[in-house]
Motif scaffolding. Structure first.
Motif, short mmCIF file in Angstrom:
data_model
loop_
_atom_site.label_atom_id
_atom_site.label_comp_id
_atom_site.label_asym_id
_atom_site.label_seq_id
_atom_site.Cartn_x
_atom_site.Cartn_y
_atom_site.Cartn_z
N PRO A 255 62.23 39.13 30.42
CA PRO A 255 60.98 39.89 30.48
C PRO A 255 59.79 39.04 30.02
CG PRO A 255 62.18 40.48 28.51
CD PRO A 255 63.08 39.54 29.28
N MET A 256 58.58 39.51 30.36
CA MET A 256 57.36 38.77 30.07
C MET A 256 56.37 39.69 29.37
SD MET A 256 54.99 36.72 32.88
CE MET A 256 56.47 36.24 33.78
N THR A 257 55.81 39.20 28.26
CA THR A 257 54.77 39.93 27.54
C THR A 257 53.44 39.20 27.70
OG1 THR A 257 56.32 40.80 25.90
CG2 THR A 257 53.99 40.79 25.29
N LEU A 258 52.42 39.92 28.12
CA LEU A 258 51.08 39.36 28.29
C LEU A 258 50.17 39.93 27.21
CD1 LEU A 258 50.66 39.95 32.15
CD2 LEU A 258 51.76 38.01 31.01
N ILE A 259 49.45 39.05 26.50
CA ILE A 259 48.54 39.49 25.44
C ILE A 259 47.15 38.92 25.70
CG2 ILE A 259 48.06 39.53 22.96
CD1 ILE A 259 51.03 39.06 22.46
N ASP A 260 46.17 39.80 25.82
CA ASP A 260 44.78 39.37 26.01
C ASP A 260 43.88 40.59 25.80
OD1 ASP A 260 42.21 38.48 27.12
OD2 ASP A 260 43.34 36.82 28.01
N PHE A 261 42.76 40.39 25.11
CA PHE A 261 41.83 41.48 24.81
C PHE A 261 40.74 41.64 25.87
CE2 PHE A 261 39.83 37.70 23.27
CZ PHE A 261 38.48 37.89 23.54
N ASP A 262 40.64 40.70 26.79
CA ASP A 262 39.47 40.59 27.66
C ASP A 262 39.63 41.40 28.96
OD1 ASP A 262 36.96 39.74 28.23
OD2 ASP A 262 37.48 37.63 28.54
N THR A 263 38.49 41.65 29.60
CA THR A 263 38.46 42.30 30.91
C THR A 263 37.89 41.33 31.94
OG1 THR A 263 36.29 43.26 30.43
CG2 THR A 263 38.22 44.63 29.97
N VAL A 264 38.14 41.62 33.20
CA VAL A 264 37.73 40.72 34.29
C VAL A 264 36.23 40.87 34.55
CG1 VAL A 264 38.09 40.08 36.69
CG2 VAL A 264 40.03 40.87 35.32
N GLU A 265 35.52 39.72 34.54
CA GLU A 265 34.11 39.67 34.85
C GLU A 265 33.89 38.84 36.12
OE1 GLU A 265 32.24 38.06 31.41
OE2 GLU A 265 32.78 39.75 30.12
N VAL A 266 32.69 38.88 36.65
CA VAL A 266 32.39 38.16 37.89
C VAL A 266 32.69 36.66 37.73
CG1 VAL A 266 30.56 37.48 39.49
CG2 VAL A 266 30.68 39.83 38.67
N ALA A 267 32.35 36.09 36.58
CA ALA A 267 32.57 34.66 36.36
C ALA A 267 34.05 34.29 36.39
CB ALA A 267 31.97 34.25 35.01
N ASN A 268 34.95 35.28 36.24
CA ASN A 268 36.39 35.00 36.25
C ASN A 268 36.96 34.88 37.66
OD1 ASN A 268 36.64 37.46 33.62
ND2 ASN A 268 36.37 35.24 33.39
N LEU A 269 36.21 35.31 38.66
CA LEU A 269 36.75 35.31 40.02
C LEU A 269 36.97 33.89 40.53
CD1 LEU A 269 34.62 38.20 41.61
CD2 LEU A 269 36.79 38.33 40.35
N GLY A 270 35.95 33.06 40.46
CA GLY A 270 36.08 31.69 40.94
C GLY A 270 36.80 30.78 39.99
N ALA A 271 36.72 31.06 38.70
CA ALA A 271 37.28 30.17 37.70
C ALA A 271 38.73 30.48 37.34
CB ALA A 271 36.43 30.21 36.42
N GLN A 272 39.12 31.76 37.45
CA GLN A 272 40.44 32.16 36.96
C GLN A 272 41.33 32.79 38.02
OE1 GLN A 272 39.93 34.49 33.37
NE2 GLN A 272 38.57 32.98 32.44
N GLY A 273 40.81 32.95 39.23
CA GLY A 273 41.65 33.44 40.31
C GLY A 273 41.86 34.94 40.35
N TYR A 274 41.01 35.69 39.68
CA TYR A 274 41.12 37.15 39.76
C TYR A 274 40.52 37.65 41.07
CZ TYR A 274 42.98 37.61 35.08
OH TYR A 274 43.81 37.53 33.99
N LEU A 275 40.83 38.87 41.43
CA LEU A 275 40.39 39.46 42.69
C LEU A 275 39.14 40.31 42.49
CD1 LEU A 275 43.88 40.68 43.96
CD2 LEU A 275 42.84 38.40 44.23
N ASP A 276 38.38 40.51 43.54
CA ASP A 276 37.20 41.38 43.46
C ASP A 276 37.57 42.77 42.95
OD1 ASP A 276 35.02 39.72 44.42
OD2 ASP A 276 36.00 39.76 46.36
#
Length: 224
Positions: free
Chosen positions: A48-69
């Motif tokens: 199993p995999m546990t993901l830990i992060d407090f942040d939410t997806v912002e516009v700047a994350n789309l090109g830099a981190q590969g998140y979707l619109d």
């Protein structure tokens, strides 16, 4: 639906599928590097995999981190978990939408993908006494550094990278980010894990400058 046997057939001669499917890993930070680490591990069948992060997806994350619109405004852990489920339904994912705390359930295999030396120091101090495998990915523009702790040499070396001189190469996930460099960093972190799970000791320190074509690898502590 593809069977598990068929899914992993092309990696079966390289990676131990049985070990990967019962190998609890924790990924702290699912920004530029951590998100790619999670997706690569999922495709390999690590669970199993546990993901830990407090942040939410912002516009700047789309090109830099590969998140979707469609991910905009969502917790990064939830958006990443959804994509993992699409890539491989065999993988059990637990999402924790907050900062890492010392009260986490005894993680022993950790991918550290955070954006400051102070946070790294806090995480390592909390987990160092029970670690089996720990790998830290750092990035700035087109430079990256991968530090692995899975034996005594790593335990001794890693704390030496957590002081002020390292702030110049702290690899923030919010500035000077290139997606291709993050993907390479993630691949090298996963490669270290793949070596370790097969009983091969990975390098404890690796520096790669993509622009200058420079690679420095250390598999043991420097001697005076």
């Amino acid at each position: 639906m593809a069977s598990s046997t068929d899914r992993y057939i092309r990696q079966s001669g390289i990676l131990p599928t049985e070990k990967l499917s019962d190998c609890p890993v924790t990924i702290i930070g699912v920004g530029a590097i951590g998100r790619q680490v999670a997706l690569q591990l999922a495709v390999m069948g690590v669970s199993p995999m546990t993901l830990i992060d407090f942040d939410t997806v912002e516009v700047a994350n789309l090109g830099a981190q590969g998140y979707l619109d469609d991910d905009l405004g969502r917790p990064k852990v939830e958006a990443t978990a959804d994509l993992i489920n699409q890539l491989n339904r065999d993988v059990a994912v637990h999402s924790i939408h907050r900062r890492f705390t010392r009260s986490e359930d005894q993680p022993t295999i950790i991918f550290c993908c955070v954006d400051s030396i102070e946070t790294r120091r806090h995480i390592f101090g909390a987990v160092k006494d029970r670690l089996r495998f720990f790998v830290d990915g750092r990035m700035s523009a087109e430079s990256l550094r991968i530090l692995t702790v899975c034996d005594r040499d790593g335990l001794v070396h890693y704390p030496s990278t957590l002081f002020s001189p390292e702030e110049a190469h702290r690899g923030t996930c919010t500035a000077r980010t290139t997606f291709y460099c993050a993907s390479i960093a993630a691949g090298l972190m996963v490669a270290s894990f793949a070596k370790w799970i097969r009983g091969i000791v990975p390098p404890i320190d690796m520096l790669l400058n993509l622009l200058a074509d420079e690679l420095v690898v250390s598999d043991q502590l420097a001697t005076a």
